[in-house]
Design a protein around this motif. Sequence first.
Motif, short mmCIF file in Angstrom:
data_model
loop_
_atom_site.label_atom_id
_atom_site.label_comp_id
_atom_site.label_asym_id
_atom_site.label_seq_id
_atom_site.Cartn_x
_atom_site.Cartn_y
_atom_site.Cartn_z
N UNK A 1 0.83 -1.20 0.00
CA UNK A 1 0.00 0.00 0.00
C UNK A 1 0.87 1.26 0.00
N UNK A 2 1.91 1.28 0.83
CA UNK A 2 2.78 2.46 0.88
C UNK A 2 3.53 2.64 -0.43
N UNK A 3 4.02 1.54 -1.01
CA UNK A 3 4.71 1.61 -2.30
C UNK A 3 3.76 2.16 -3.37
N UNK A 4 2.55 1.64 -3.40
CA UNK A 4 1.55 2.12 -4.35
C UNK A 4 1.20 3.58 -4.14
N UNK A 5 1.14 3.98 -2.88
CA UNK A 5 0.83 5.38 -2.57
C UNK A 5 1.91 6.30 -3.12
N UNK A 6 3.16 5.89 -3.00
CA UNK A 6 4.23 6.73 -3.53
C UNK A 6 4.21 6.74 -5.05
N UNK A 7 3.87 5.61 -5.68
CA UNK A 7 3.75 5.59 -7.14
C UNK A 7 2.62 6.50 -7.61
N UNK A 8 1.53 6.53 -6.84
CA UNK A 8 0.36 7.33 -7.21
C UNK A 8 0.51 8.79 -6.81
N UNK A 9 1.58 9.13 -6.12
CA UNK A 9 1.77 10.51 -5.70
C UNK A 9 0.92 10.89 -4.51
N UNK A 10 0.48 9.92 -3.75
CA UNK A 10 -0.31 10.19 -2.55
C UNK A 10 -1.05 8.96 -2.08
N UNK A 11 -1.55 9.04 -0.88
CA UNK A 11 -2.20 7.90 -0.24
C UNK A 11 -3.72 8.10 -0.18
N UNK A 12 -4.39 7.17 0.49
CA UNK A 12 -5.85 7.27 0.57
C UNK A 12 -6.29 8.51 1.32
N UNK A 13 -5.53 8.92 2.33
CA UNK A 13 -5.94 10.13 3.05
C UNK A 13 -5.78 11.36 2.17
N UNK A 14 -4.75 11.39 1.35
CA UNK A 14 -4.55 12.54 0.47
C UNK A 14 -5.46 12.52 -0.74
N UNK A 15 -5.47 11.39 -1.47
CA UNK A 15 -6.27 11.32 -2.69
C UNK A 15 -7.76 11.14 -2.40
N UNK A 16 -8.07 10.13 -1.58
CA UNK A 16 -9.47 9.79 -1.39
C UNK A 16 -10.18 10.77 -0.45
N UNK A 17 -9.68 10.89 0.76
CA UNK A 17 -10.41 11.67 1.75
C UNK A 17 -10.29 13.18 1.50
N UNK A 18 -9.06 13.68 1.44
CA UNK A 18 -8.89 15.11 1.19
C UNK A 18 -9.29 15.47 -0.23
N UNK A 19 -8.95 14.59 -1.19
CA UNK A 19 -9.26 14.88 -2.59
C UNK A 19 -10.75 14.96 -2.86
N UNK A 20 -11.51 13.99 -2.37
CA UNK A 20 -12.96 14.01 -2.57
C UNK A 20 -13.58 15.20 -1.85
N UNK A 21 -13.07 15.50 -0.64
CA UNK A 21 -13.61 16.64 0.11
C UNK A 21 -13.43 17.94 -0.66
N UNK A 22 -12.35 18.02 -1.44
CA UNK A 22 -12.09 19.22 -2.23
C UNK A 22 -12.66 19.12 -3.64
N UNK A 23 -13.42 18.07 -3.89
CA UNK A 23 -14.03 17.77 -5.19
C UNK A 23 -13.00 17.71 -6.32
N UNK A 24 -11.83 17.14 -6.03
CA UNK A 24 -10.79 16.96 -7.04
C UNK A 24 -11.11 15.73 -7.88
N UNK A 25 -11.06 15.87 -9.19
CA UNK A 25 -11.34 14.76 -10.10
C UNK A 25 -10.42 13.57 -9.79
N UNK A 26 -9.14 13.85 -9.50
CA UNK A 26 -8.20 12.77 -9.19
C UNK A 26 -8.63 12.01 -7.94
N UNK A 27 -9.24 12.70 -6.99
CA UNK A 27 -9.74 12.04 -5.78
C UNK A 27 -10.85 11.06 -6.09
N UNK A 28 -11.76 11.45 -6.98
CA UNK A 28 -12.87 10.56 -7.37
C UNK A 28 -12.34 9.37 -8.17
N UNK A 29 -11.40 9.61 -9.08
CA UNK A 29 -10.83 8.52 -9.87
C UNK A 29 -10.10 7.54 -8.96
#
Length: 183
Positions: free
Chosen positions: A134-162
């Motif tokens: 999970x951590x390796x994948x997070x670094x490949x994706x440029x962020x983790x679930x807290x950054x992409x999913x939780x913070x990203x969706x809260x900010x309505x970022x398209x990358x967060x939804x994807x």
Amino acid sequence: MVLNWKIGGLALGVVFFLAVALVKPIGVSTQFVILDGVLWNAVDSAAVTQTEDGYTSTNAYLAKSGGKYANAVMNPLNYSFLFVIAMALGGLASSMARGGLDKAERSVPALWRANFGGGRAKRYAAAFVGGFVVLYGARLAGGCTSGHMMSGVMQTALSGYIFTIGAFAAAIPTALWLYKKEA
């Protein structure tokens, strides 16, 4: 005392909202890389070096962005690093508020036992390998679930939804495949 998951979810949402509103969006996977750099620099003082402009590293990842991560290795006590420490302390506080870890909570859960046996060593090894992946994948994706999913969706970022769609599209079939037997 059993805390309702809905209360926990609401509290988590409030914390994320306050973090985004008052400081910055939450993301924690980078801080594990920073911790690795702190430990590396402790055993090899040449891992991070000071320059006229700040810090750099022989490691390309720590040196990127003008040495931003190398600087964080040399000055780790920042908001994000303290947030990661607070997450661990919050987990401990939650456990203690529920009466601590008794023998039943330390035992192997029934669902795991039904699918993989009663050995704790296999469970711990799987947790370690899973955490690494999970951590390796997070670094490949440029962020983790807290950054992409939780913070990203809260900010309505398209990358967060994807990211969220991709995470659930991978997690649900994997869980169904791994946990074929019910407890």
